[in-house]
Design an enzyme around this catalytic site. Structure first.
Site, short mmCIF file in Angstrom:
data_model
loop_
_atom_site.label_atom_id
_atom_site.label_comp_id
_atom_site.label_asym_id
_atom_site.label_seq_id
_atom_site.Cartn_x
_atom_site.Cartn_y
_atom_site.Cartn_z
N ASP A 119 33.86 48.00 50.07
CA ASP A 119 34.06 49.28 49.36
C ASP A 119 32.74 50.02 49.25
O ASP A 119 31.85 49.59 48.51
CB ASP A 119 34.63 49.05 47.95
CG ASP A 119 34.74 50.37 47.19
OD1 ASP A 119 35.55 51.21 47.63
OD2 ASP A 119 34.00 50.58 46.21
N TYR B 167 27.12 56.78 47.82
CA TYR B 167 26.24 55.60 47.66
C TYR B 167 25.06 55.62 48.64
O TYR B 167 24.13 54.83 48.49
CB TYR B 167 27.01 54.28 47.86
CG TYR B 167 28.13 54.02 46.88
CD1 TYR B 167 28.30 54.81 45.74
CD2 TYR B 167 29.04 52.98 47.09
CE1 TYR B 167 29.35 54.57 44.85
CE2 TYR B 167 30.08 52.74 46.21
CZ TYR B 167 30.23 53.54 45.10
OH TYR B 167 31.27 53.29 44.24
N LYS C 106 34.71 56.73 50.00
CA LYS C 106 35.15 57.77 49.05
C LYS C 106 34.48 59.10 49.35
O LYS C 106 33.30 59.14 49.71
CB LYS C 106 34.76 57.37 47.62
CG LYS C 106 35.01 55.90 47.29
CD LYS C 106 34.70 55.57 45.84
CE LYS C 106 34.81 54.08 45.59
NZ LYS C 106 33.66 53.29 46.08
N HIS D 275 36.72 60.33 45.10
CA HIS D 275 35.88 59.53 44.18
C HIS D 275 36.16 59.83 42.71
O HIS D 275 36.04 58.96 41.85
CB HIS D 275 34.41 59.80 44.52
CG HIS D 275 33.48 58.70 44.15
ND1 HIS D 275 32.42 58.34 44.94
CD2 HIS D 275 33.42 57.87 43.08
CE1 HIS D 275 31.76 57.34 44.37
NE2 HIS D 275 32.35 57.04 43.25
P1 NDP Z 1 30.40 44.53 38.90
O1 NDP Z 1 31.35 44.24 37.80
O2 NDP Z 1 30.79 44.19 40.28
O3 NDP Z 1 29.02 43.85 38.53
C1 NDP Z 1 27.89 43.96 39.35
C2 NDP Z 1 26.70 43.42 38.58
O4 NDP Z 1 26.87 42.05 38.31
C3 NDP Z 1 25.40 43.55 39.34
O5 NDP Z 1 24.38 43.78 38.39
C4 NDP Z 1 25.24 42.15 39.99
O6 NDP Z 1 23.86 41.90 40.17
C5 NDP Z 1 25.86 41.26 38.93
N1 NDP Z 1 26.60 40.10 39.46
C6 NDP Z 1 27.42 40.06 40.55
N2 NDP Z 1 27.98 38.86 40.68
C7 NDP Z 1 27.54 38.10 39.65
C8 NDP Z 1 27.79 36.77 39.26
N3 NDP Z 1 28.60 35.99 39.95
N4 NDP Z 1 27.16 36.31 38.13
C9 NDP Z 1 26.35 37.12 37.42
N5 NDP Z 1 26.07 38.41 37.75
C10 NDP Z 1 26.66 38.89 38.86
O7 NDP Z 1 30.03 46.08 38.73
P2 NDP Z 1 29.82 47.36 39.66
O8 NDP Z 1 29.63 48.47 38.70
O9 NDP Z 1 28.81 47.15 40.71
O10 NDP Z 1 31.23 47.57 40.36
C11 NDP Z 1 31.60 46.93 41.56
C12 NDP Z 1 31.94 47.94 42.63
O11 NDP Z 1 32.91 48.87 42.18
C13 NDP Z 1 30.76 48.84 43.04
O12 NDP Z 1 29.81 48.19 43.86
C14 NDP Z 1 31.50 49.94 43.72
O13 NDP Z 1 31.91 49.55 45.01
C15 NDP Z 1 32.68 50.13 42.78
N6 NDP Z 1 32.43 51.14 41.74
C16 NDP Z 1 33.15 52.31 41.80
C17 NDP Z 1 32.98 53.30 40.88
C18 NDP Z 1 33.80 54.54 40.99
O14 NDP Z 1 33.52 55.51 40.29
N7 NDP Z 1 34.82 54.56 41.80
C19 NDP Z 1 32.01 53.19 39.79
C20 NDP Z 1 31.32 51.92 39.77
C21 NDP Z 1 31.55 50.95 40.71
P3 NDP Z 1 23.21 41.42 41.59
O15 NDP Z 1 23.53 42.44 42.63
O16 NDP Z 1 21.76 41.37 41.25
O17 NDP Z 1 23.82 40.08 41.86
#
Ligand code: NDP
Length: 296
Positions: A47, A52, A77, A110
């Protein structure tokens, strides 16, 4: 061991792997390695988004992977600055060009642009055209609340296949989920492990440290992140956890060898605070959030 990812059937017959890798805030120079790590452990869905700034690197990693483009479900998106019928058709060319593909699996809007919903509708009409012309396999929306969906469905020919919304144990949007379900729209959870909450002030700083989730995780010898992802999957949602770290990317995919009990699922349902972590969808305007998306 790589697992086969279960698919979720979309309302037009297309199939989408239920778990994908999210790449929001993944810097372009880390995107290739994150996507490669995900494809290596068995992810078949990525995704991304025009906004991005890493579609090109996603495409490069997918094309360089063992299974190639055909093995991966690509979702991206359209950003609000490209809304309008002709603008959105052109935005498709930009995204497809950067991804290096001639068909996108799932293309979504988006955000709704409530201050100019006419432009949002024109953008959606462009998605319908792209679907009819075979340029995309499915279309959808993101951050659409019940009011936005109602207004969209009143004018749209094609019901969106997916609505991607903020959804984690602390913010569950039951009314949007119910509306989606009633109309055959798959709910896709962004910030599925509560990423958006990690920096929030107050009592519940991080879903990863929530006592209820930690306790359930311990009883299954799994991590809190795995428990949250399992919770979504058991409730029929698509999830797109983000990480740039191979160990976590693998951990987030390793959620197919255990099952939460009805009681555990209900306990996590009970954690909803009703408090949004991300931006209020009605506050999205071109003035505050608009920005130019570069050509391919
Ligand atoms: P997530 O809930 O996926 O959390 C991501 C965070 O958690 C990062 O800081 C990552 O750090 C950390 N993390 C990941 N895996 C673990 C784990 N197993 N244990 C502990 N920490 C962990 O949040 P996001 O906000 O990134 O959402 C995911 C996806 O959703 C985005 O990447 C995007 O594709 C989408 N999205 C869409 C939006 C929209 O408006 N449509 C808005 C926000 C997100 P690290 O990378 O350092 O591991």
């Amino acid at each position: 061991m790589a697992h086969e990812v279960p698919d979720i059937a979309l309302n037009n017959g297309a199939k989408m792997p239920s778990i994908g890798l999210g790449v929001f805030q993944t810097p372009p120079n880390e995107t290739r390695s994150a996507v490669a790590a995900a494809l290596d452990v068995g992810y078949r869905h990525i995704d991304t988004a025009a906004a991005y700034g890493n579609e090109r690197e996603v495409g490069e990693a997918v094309h360089a992977s063992k299974g190639g483009r055909a093995a991966v479900f690509l979702e991206t998106k359209i950003w609000i600055s490209d809304y309008g019928y002709d603008e959105t058709l052109h935005a498709y060319d930009k995204s497809a060009g950067k991804l290096g593909v001639d068909q996108i699996d799932l293309l979504i809007l988006h955000q709704a642009l409530p201050s100019d919903f006419g432009r949002t509708l024109a953008a959606y009409r462009a998605l319908e055209t792209l679907l009819k012309n075979g340029k995309v396999r499915a279309i959808g929306v993101s951050n659409f609340m019940v009011e936005h969906l109602t207004n969209l469905l009143a004018k749209a020919e094609i019901v969106p296949a997916v609505n991607q919304i903020e959804l984690h144990p602390y913010f569950q949007q039951p009314e949007v989920q119910a509306f989606n379900a009633e109309h055959g729209i798959v709910t896709q959870a962004w910030s599925p492990i509560g990423g958006i909450t990690f920096y929030r002030e107050g009592e519940h700083t991080s879903t990863l440290e929530d006592p209820t989730i930690v306790k359930i995780a311990e009883s299954h010898s799994k991590s809190p992140a795995q428990v949250m992802l399992r919770w979504h999957l058991q409730e029929g949602r698509s999830v797109i956890p983000k990480s740039t770290k191979p160990r976590r990317i693998a951990e987030n995919f390793d959620v197919f060898d255990f099952e939460l009990t009805t009681h555990e699922v209900a306990a996590i349902d009970g954690l909803d605070t009703g408090k949004r972590g991300g931006p209020e969808p009605d506050a999205i305007t071109l003035e505050s959030f608009g920005r130019e998306i570069p050509e391919a």
